[in-house]
Design an enzyme around this catalytic site. Structure first.
Site, PDB file in Angstrom:
ATOM      1  N   ASP A 140       0.879  -1.162   0.000  1.00  0.00           N
ATOM      2  CA  ASP A 140       0.000   0.000   0.000  1.00  0.00           C
ATOM      3  C   ASP A 140       0.923   1.219   0.000  1.00  0.00           C
ATOM      4  OD1 ASP A 140      -2.309   1.678   0.438  1.00  0.00           O
ATOM      5  OD2 ASP A 140      -1.697   1.779   2.538  1.00  0.00           O
ATOM      6  N   ASP A 192      -0.181   5.089   0.837  1.00  0.00           N
ATOM      7  CA  ASP A 192      -0.479   6.099   1.858  1.00  0.00           C
ATOM      8  C   ASP A 192      -0.453   5.473   3.254  1.00  0.00           C
ATOM      9  OD1 ASP A 192      -1.012   8.177  -0.064  1.00  0.00           O
ATOM     10  OD2 ASP A 192      -2.958   7.250  -0.440  1.00  0.00           O
ATOM     11  N   GLY A 224      -7.598   3.639   3.104  1.00  0.00           N
ATOM     12  CA  GLY A 224      -7.734   2.598   2.084  1.00  0.00           C
ATOM     13  C   GLY A 224      -9.020   2.689   1.295  1.00  0.00           C
ATOM     14  N   ASP A 252      -1.614  -0.382   6.078  1.00  0.00           N
ATOM     15  CA  ASP A 252      -1.848   0.313   7.355  1.00  0.00           C
ATOM     16  C   ASP A 252      -3.339   0.491   7.636  1.00  0.00           C
ATOM     17  OD1 ASP A 252      -2.216   2.233   5.273  1.00  0.00           O
ATOM     18  OD2 ASP A 252      -2.199   3.782   6.821  1.00  0.00           O
TER      19      ASP A 252
HETATM   20  C1  BG6 Z   1      -5.974   5.710  -0.232  1.00  0.00           C
HETATM   21  C2  BG6 Z   1      -6.049   6.464   1.073  1.00  0.00           C
HETATM   22  O1  BG6 Z   1      -4.672   5.274  -0.431  1.00  0.00           O
HETATM   23  O2  BG6 Z   1      -6.357   6.531  -1.316  1.00  0.00           O
HETATM   24  C3  BG6 Z   1      -7.409   7.101   1.242  1.00  0.00           C
HETATM   25  O3  BG6 Z   1      -5.797   5.570   2.143  1.00  0.00           O
HETATM   26  C4  BG6 Z   1      -7.759   7.937   0.017  1.00  0.00           C
HETATM   27  O4  BG6 Z   1      -7.401   7.907   2.396  1.00  0.00           O
HETATM   28  C5  BG6 Z   1      -7.672   7.070  -1.226  1.00  0.00           C
HETATM   29  O5  BG6 Z   1      -9.068   8.475   0.127  1.00  0.00           O
HETATM   30  C6  BG6 Z   1      -8.022   7.815  -2.515  1.00  0.00           C
HETATM   31  O6  BG6 Z   1      -7.061   8.789  -2.764  1.00  0.00           O
HETATM   32  P1  BG6 Z   1      -7.193   9.901  -3.885  1.00  0.00           P
HETATM   33  O7  BG6 Z   1      -5.810  10.512  -3.909  1.00  0.00           O
HETATM   34  O8  BG6 Z   1      -7.554   9.251  -5.161  1.00  0.00           O
HETATM   35  O9  BG6 Z   1      -8.239  10.853  -3.424  1.00  0.00           O
HETATM   36 MG    MG Z   2      -2.789   3.167   3.522  1.00  0.00          MG
END
Ligand code: BG6
Ligand code: MG
Length: 222
Positions: A8, A10, A45, A171
């Site tokens: 993963d 973020d 996630g 995470d």
């Molecule tokens: C995930 C994060 O990796 O990506 C989430 O854990 C987030 O918090 C999701 O909402 C979508 O991200 P983005 O950048 O497409 O808005």
């Molecule tokens: Mg994550």
């Protein structure tokens, strides 16, 4: 030996999980909705649209806005998030990640990325990590967000590895559920995660020999 490790992004490779939280919190506040870090665990996630749905539900505003308004809220959140990303650099790679990537490569283990974030390519580029990854799942091509296993299955297919021969590192509670549903071996990073095959408190504790030993123990005794 496991044939692949799928990360993963973020909250595992870098602390952008905190930036997602800060951006959502600012948007929620504007809508009169209060979210805290405990609630944010449910957003980790989860893709952008589903995150907004959960926040509006949390604030009792599930049906309060038109699709166009919701789209506008997602755009605003993403702009706030991208402002926070502006200074991201290789210095923001979390402890333990680079040594693990190097050990995986030395062991001939393939390396994949499974992030539902549409900003993942830019984050990876800012961190200077693109060249480490053999395959990155494309968030825009997904039908389902985590906890559905789709993204991990896509990553395994892209790497040419059977899920049973692969490890996933997450995470998020939704991410652990997604890895487990895919048939991969799950590694959880975080004190509050449940259901991971192997759980650590933070990325500094990630070490290839330990990971390998735990994975092998599970193969011997599933
Ligand atoms: C995930 C994060 O990796 O990506 C989430 O854990 C987030 O918090 C999701 O909402 C979508 O991200 P983005 O950048 O497409 O808005
Ligand atoms: Mg994550």
């Amino acid at each position: 030996l496991p044939q692949a490790v799928v990360f993963d992004l973020d909250g595992v490779i870098t602390d952008t999980a905190e930036f997602h939280f800060l951006a959502w919190q600012q948007l929620a506040e504007k809508l009169g909705i209060c979210i805290d870090r405990a609630f944010n665990e449910q957003l980790k996630g989860v893709n952008r649209a589903d995150s907004l749905t959960r926040i509006l539900q949390h604030g009792g505003q599930a049906d309060a806005y038109t699709p166009a308004q919701r789209q506008q809220f997602m755009t605003e959140k993403n702009e706030l998030y991208r402002q926070l990303l502006a200074n991201l650099s290789p210095a923001d790679i979390l402890t333990g990640i680079l040594p693990l990537l190097a050990d995986l490569r030395a062991a001939g283990c393939r390396i994949g990325l499974a992030s539902v974030s549409e900003n993942a390519p830019q984050v990876l580029a800012s961190l200077g990590l693109c060249n480490w990854f053999d395959f990155c799942a494309d968030a825009r091509a997904l039908t389902h967000s985590k906890p559905h296993p789709e993204i991990f299955l896509t990553a395994c297919r892209g790497l040419g590895v059977a899920p049973a021969q692969a490890i996933g590192i997450e995470d998020a509670q939704a991410g652990i559920a997604a890895i487990n549903a895919s048939g991969m071996y799950s590694v959880g990073i975080g004190a509050t995660l449940a259901g991971a095959d192997y759980r650590l408190n933070h990325t500094g504790e990630l070490a290839w020999p330990d990971l390998l030993a735990h994975w092998q123990a599970k193969q011997a005794c599933p």
